[in-house]
Design an enzyme around this catalytic site. Structure first.
Site, short mmCIF file in Angstrom:
data_model
loop_
_atom_site.label_atom_id
_atom_site.label_comp_id
_atom_site.label_asym_id
_atom_site.label_seq_id
_atom_site.Cartn_x
_atom_site.Cartn_y
_atom_site.Cartn_z
N GLY A 32 0.85 -1.20 0.00
CA GLY A 32 0.00 0.00 0.00
C GLY A 32 0.88 1.24 0.00
NE ARG B 70 8.67 6.09 -0.64
CZ ARG B 70 9.83 6.29 -1.19
NH1 ARG B 70 10.54 7.33 -0.84
NH2 ARG B 70 10.29 5.45 -2.08
CE LYS C 299 7.98 7.65 -4.58
NZ LYS C 299 8.54 7.17 -5.86
CG ASP D 149 10.82 8.28 7.03
OD1 ASP D 149 10.41 7.79 5.96
OD2 ASP D 149 11.88 8.94 7.11
NE ARG E 59 4.01 8.46 -7.29
CZ ARG E 59 4.42 7.22 -7.16
NH1 ARG E 59 5.43 6.78 -7.87
NH2 ARG E 59 3.83 6.40 -6.32
NE ARG F 104 0.69 1.51 -6.93
CZ ARG F 104 1.86 2.12 -6.89
NH1 ARG F 104 2.96 1.41 -6.96
NH2 ARG F 104 1.93 3.41 -6.73
CG ASP G 137 5.07 -3.55 -5.09
OD1 ASP G 137 5.67 -4.55 -5.47
OD2 ASP G 137 5.60 -2.66 -4.40
#
Ligand code: AMP
Ligand code: MG
Length: 497
Positions: free
Chosen positions: A87, A90, A110, A122, A173, A180, A249
């Protein structure tokens, strides 16, 4: 204030497909670059918006009205092994807009902070990988390779802790769809036929509406995805591009290059080149890419098998022929692209074997002589139908076996004579498919170094500018054509995660 024309569609799939997630604000967002040309294609009239406001929106500090931020759930085969839940760890989807020609665009931040899928990460990205993805994805677009695109790059003012402390960044982006192969795998593995059907219907409705007319739309979807990947991978191969992490993915359903991590364009040609520091077995080496694409597509087909036909055996019988088409589709795309690169499209029509053997011989000579992949083809596209002193600039790429390269040129010219195409026409056709400028690793590294170390983005902007017209010679930009010196050479690239 400008209002984004959001028409969010992924969110309509409902719970089970995503988690609603807000970006985590950053300390001091500073806009590095905004892609006004792309914004225009997306119907985002942001020309009058201040860089400060763009910095707020594209760092996640301010949420544009109408956005419905969420993280998508997916699974995936990573280096061949299945991970049941990945998933967007980030990344956060802001929403969906419809562009000028009716094309859908999903907008994603992102590096915008932790999500429920972050696991131990993180949720952040160092600035380096943000700039790298900006440069490489936009260069791919200019080369004519289907790809996600870069809308904005922002410096966050916050440190990101990796092996060393790095400045942070957020990349915005844009994709026709962020679904996917791994998104399908997630729903297939949960034996969630309803979810799988919903997802397939969603993808067909949003990205491939013409397929809904087919006798079996799910089989037609498989066929379309296979066709797009075959053509995409052939393009990668023709530009010497290595994705680096072709996990399921990281394979887009709409056939765009996605998830630029440890990717790279080759300098000297080597068929088994690997760049990624995490790919120790060379699974995602240059020459393995078509085979891996097929492997990933087989995982996709397994998902669709669950909905193509209620009888699984019958479903497998239906999907097998589709998968079997991949190799010939890829071969066809590769061969026709290579014909164009060496200027022998006409020869191929008369003598397939002559054209093919010329291509194979050239590639094996390039391998033997460690020729620069890009320069070899650029120089070839400048040569005349008759031998002359210009030949030297091509032959310089083959110093360890110039004699063989010279012989190859003789055979190539014999083939050109059979073809009988006008020389100028042939040269200009070749120059349209053989770039002069590619995002070479050492140039990307150089621009990242000066951005990270000195907060100087001029090298990044200049490189980006050069890569906007990769097929045209640009005055005063010789250094951007050149391969790295031995001390500039980048042997490995890193994920930046
Ligand atoms: P990638 O191979 O970069 O596409 O990442 C694989 C998975 O790891 C995806 O689910 C990412 O969202 C997740 N991931 C990568 N980097 C981070 C990070 N810094 N924090 C949280 N998740 C991450
Ligand atoms: Mg990924």
């Amino acid at each position: 204030m400008f209002r984004f024309p959001f028409n969010n569609q992924y969110v309509t799939l409902g719970e089970g497909f995503f988690s609603r997630t807000q970006p985590t604000p950053v300390s001091e967002p500073v806009l590095i670059r905004f892609n006004h040309e792309l914004a225009e294609q997306m119907n985002l009239d942001l020309d009058g918006t201040s860089p400060d406001q763009l910095g707020l929106w594209f760092s996640g500090n301010d949420i544009p009205e109408g956005a419905e931020p969420l993280s998508m759930v997916y699974a995936g085969h990573q280096f061949g092994f299945y991970t049941p839940q990945l998933g967007d760890g980030r990344a956060i989807l802001l929403g969906d807009v419809m562009g000028q020609d009716g094309q859908n665009f999903e907008i994603q931040l992102k590096g915008s902070g932790r999500t429920v899928y972050s696991r131990n990460g993180d949720g952040r990205s160092p600035l380096g990988p943000v700039l790298r993805e900006y440069l490489v994805s936009e260069a791919m677009y200019r080369l004519g390779v289907p790809t996600t695109r870069a809308l904005a790059a922002v410096a966050t003012g916050d440190p990101v802790y990796r092996e060393v402390v790095l400045p942070g960044g957020v990349l915005t982006r844009v994709a026709s769809s962020f679904v996917r192969v791994g998104t399908f795998e997630f729903h297939a593995r949960h034996s969630d036929q309803e979810g799988l059907t919903k997802l397939a219907d969603y993808v067909i409705g949003r990205n491939f509406p013409e397929l809904s007319e087919s006798e079996n739309p799910y089989r037609a979807l498989l066929e379309e995805v296979i066709k797009r990947q075959a053509s995409l991978i052939a393009k990668w191969m023709q530009y010497g591009f290595i994705h680096g992490v072709m996990n399921t993915d990281n394979m887009s359903i709409v056939g765009e290059t996605i998830d630029y991590g440890p990717c790279a364009f080759m300098d000297s040609f080597s068929i088994n080149k690997v760049f990624s520091s995490i790919d120790q077995q060379g699974r995602y080496a240059y020459s393995n890419q078509p085979g891996i694409a097929l492997w990933n597509l087989a995982r996709f087909a397994e998902c669709l098998a669950l909905i193509v036909n209620p009888n699984l055996d019958a479903a497998i019988e239906e999907i097998r022929p589709e998968l079997e088409k991949f190799n010939s589709l890829y071969e066809k795309a590769w061969v026709s692209g290579m014909q164009a690169k060496v200027g022998l499209i006409g020869v191929y029509q008369n003598s397939k074997s002559l054209a093919n053997s010329l291509i194979e011989e050239l590639l094996s000579l390039m391998q033997e002589c460690c020729s620069d992949f890009t320069i070899s083809f650029t120089e070839l596209s400048r040569l005349s139908d008759q031998a002359d002193k210009q030949d030297q600039s091509f032959l310089r790429q083959f110093t360890s076996n110039q004699l063989a390269a010279q012989k190859w040129l003789e055979k190539w010219r014999e083939a050109l004579a059979i073809q009988g195409m006008d020389q100028n026409e042939r040269q200009s056709q070749m120059q349209n498919v053989n770039p002069i400028y590619i995002p070479r690793n050492h140039l990307i590294e150089e621009s990242i170094r000066s951005a990270e170390d000195d907060r100087d983005f001029s090298k990044f902007h200049e490189l980006h500018e050069v890569l906007k017209t990769p097929f045209a010679e640009q005055v005063g930009k010789k250094r951007y054509q050149k391969p790295p010196n031995p001390e500039q050479e980048v042997k490995q690239t890193f994920c930046g995660t």
